[in-house]
Motif scaffolding. Structure first.
Motif, mmCIF file in Angstrom:
data_model
loop_
_atom_site.group_PDB
_atom_site.id
_atom_site.type_symbol
_atom_site.label_atom_id
_atom_site.label_comp_id
_atom_site.label_asym_id
_atom_site.label_seq_id
_atom_site.Cartn_x
_atom_site.Cartn_y
_atom_site.Cartn_z
ATOM 1 N N PHE A 125 0.850 -1.202 0.000
ATOM 2 C CA PHE A 125 0.000 0.000 0.000
ATOM 3 C C PHE A 125 0.875 1.238 0.000
ATOM 4 O O PHE A 125 1.886 1.311 0.699
ATOM 5 C CB PHE A 125 -0.909 0.032 1.228
ATOM 6 N N ALA A 160 0.114 5.689 -0.506
ATOM 7 C CA ALA A 160 -0.755 6.819 -0.849
ATOM 8 C C ALA A 160 -0.109 8.093 -0.333
ATOM 9 O O ALA A 160 0.676 8.076 0.619
ATOM 10 C CB ALA A 160 -2.143 6.643 -0.247
ATOM 11 N N LEU A 201 -7.071 10.401 1.273
ATOM 12 C CA LEU A 201 -6.122 9.580 0.533
ATOM 13 C C LEU A 201 -6.625 9.393 -0.894
ATOM 14 O O LEU A 201 -7.764 8.970 -1.112
ATOM 15 C CB LEU A 201 -5.944 8.207 1.187
ATOM 16 N N THR A 244 -6.365 6.997 -3.577
ATOM 17 C CA THR A 244 -5.895 5.616 -3.595
ATOM 18 C C THR A 244 -6.905 4.711 -4.282
ATOM 19 O O THR A 244 -8.109 4.964 -4.236
ATOM 20 C CB THR A 244 -5.656 5.110 -2.148
ATOM 21 N N CYS A 287 -11.303 8.141 1.418
ATOM 22 C CA CYS A 287 -10.543 7.529 0.332
ATOM 23 C C CYS A 287 -11.327 7.579 -0.980
ATOM 24 O O CYS A 287 -12.535 7.314 -1.001
ATOM 25 C CB CYS A 287 -10.231 6.071 0.667
ATOM 26 N N ARG A 293 -10.408 6.777 -5.378
ATOM 27 C CA ARG A 293 -9.450 6.588 -6.469
ATOM 28 C C ARG A 293 -9.547 7.780 -7.413
ATOM 29 O O ARG A 293 -10.577 8.468 -7.486
ATOM 30 C CB ARG A 293 -9.728 5.284 -7.193
#
Length: 314
Positions: A103, A105, A137, A139, A166, A168
């Motif tokens: 992981f 980020a 984040l 991510t 979070c 993307r």
């Protein structure tokens, strides 16, 4: 001791809207301490707007407006703040690298001011000791619990008092919160150029909101292009006109030798390593200074609508 809310408290107040009505915003809480705004959850424009305002610690307003038609016939993301250092540099700037097993980020949001691990806090101040912290984040996967525990330790709070939002990049919320960084990129460039950010009183920025890309790598390219080639920022400053005339040409993205290519091509040329890309590139296409001392306006940079036409081709 000041009774004013901390940056983290201001951001938590906004986050409670998402927590209290996740279905309205198409977000979810997969486990305590995490709010999925666009990883596995759908998210949306309003979720993205709120995530952006959380990232700015509630000290800036974010909205959708019509884009400059020479650039893009869709909307644009508009940001305005009267607290540019606290909102953009102490909070929104993605300056915290978070690494775990499989992981990675970059962390942003007001939790950075609680940890104040980065060298920039020696210049801007803004460190705080809140009782709870919140961060954002960018991510494609939800972080493991060890990341939450690390943040809690660095921020000197209990893990139960950490909230991570979070999304993307290739999501509605993720794309929007990234494009909302037009003012932040201008301020960060000024800081790198050793300009005293305390001279900046207020900031306004607008950058076109690209389509949602088919994958995160494409989305990273398009969101960067939105700011680098379509972003326009106005900063109200107390400064000397000669100083602005000297530093101004160095601020917009066209001060970089890499300027002019789509970011995805630049990223590929440097083997996907952000740190190899010319740091002068990361700033808005156009920056205008309004000097409150003299009343004069100084505009630098140029828009590049041709680069953004790739969005129409997908």
């Amino acid at each position: 001791m000041s009774n004013l809310p901390t940056l983290n408290d201001r951001a938590w107040k906004i986050a409670e809207r998402l927590l209290n009505d996740p279905d309205q915003y198409r977000v979810s809480q997969p486990r305590p301490g995490l709010l999925d705004c666009g990883v596995q959850s759908t998210g949306g424009l309003e979720a993205g707007r709120l995530v952006a305002e959380i990232c700015l610690a509630g000290l800036a307003s974010v909205s959708l407006v019509p884009a400059e038609r020479s650039l893009w016939h869709g909307p644009a993301v508009q940001v305005q703040t009267d607290h540019p250092i606290s909102a953009c540099m102490a909070s929104q700037y993605a300056g915290w690298q978070l690494k775990g097993e499989k992981f990675f980020a970059m962390g942003s949001g007001p939790m950075r001011a609680a940890a104040h691990r980065e060298a920039i806090f020696a210049d801007i101040g803004c460190a705080e000791q809140p009782t709870r912290v919140i961060g954002v984040l960018e991510t494609s996967k939800l972080p493991p619990h060890e990341i939450l525990e690390k943040i809690a330790a660095d921020c000197h709070v209990e893990p139960k008092h950490v909230l991570l939002l979070c999304a993307r990049t290739a999501s509605l919320a993720g794309t929007m919160q990234v494009v909302a960084r037009s003012v932040e990129t201008a301020l960060h460039k000024l800081h790198e150029l050793k300009f005293d950010l305390k001279k900046v009183v207020s900031g306004y920025g607008v950058a076109p909101l690209p389509p949602i890309a088919r994958d995160d790598l494409t989305a990273i390219g398009w969101t960067n292009d939105a700011v680098l080639y379509g972003g326009e920022v106005t900063l109200w400053v107390h400064a000397d006109d000669d100083e602005l005339h000297a530093i101004g040409p160095k601020v917009p993205s066209n001060s970089s030798a890499d300027f002019g290519e789509p970011f995805a091509q630049i990223f590929h040329r440097y083997s996907g390593d952000f740190y190899k890309i010319d740091p002068l590139l990361f700033s808005p296409a156009v920056v205008t200074f309004v000097n409150l001392n003299s009343g004069r306006t100084h505009r630098f940079g140029t828009l590049q609508p041709g680069v953004l036409q790739q969005w129409l081709r997908g």
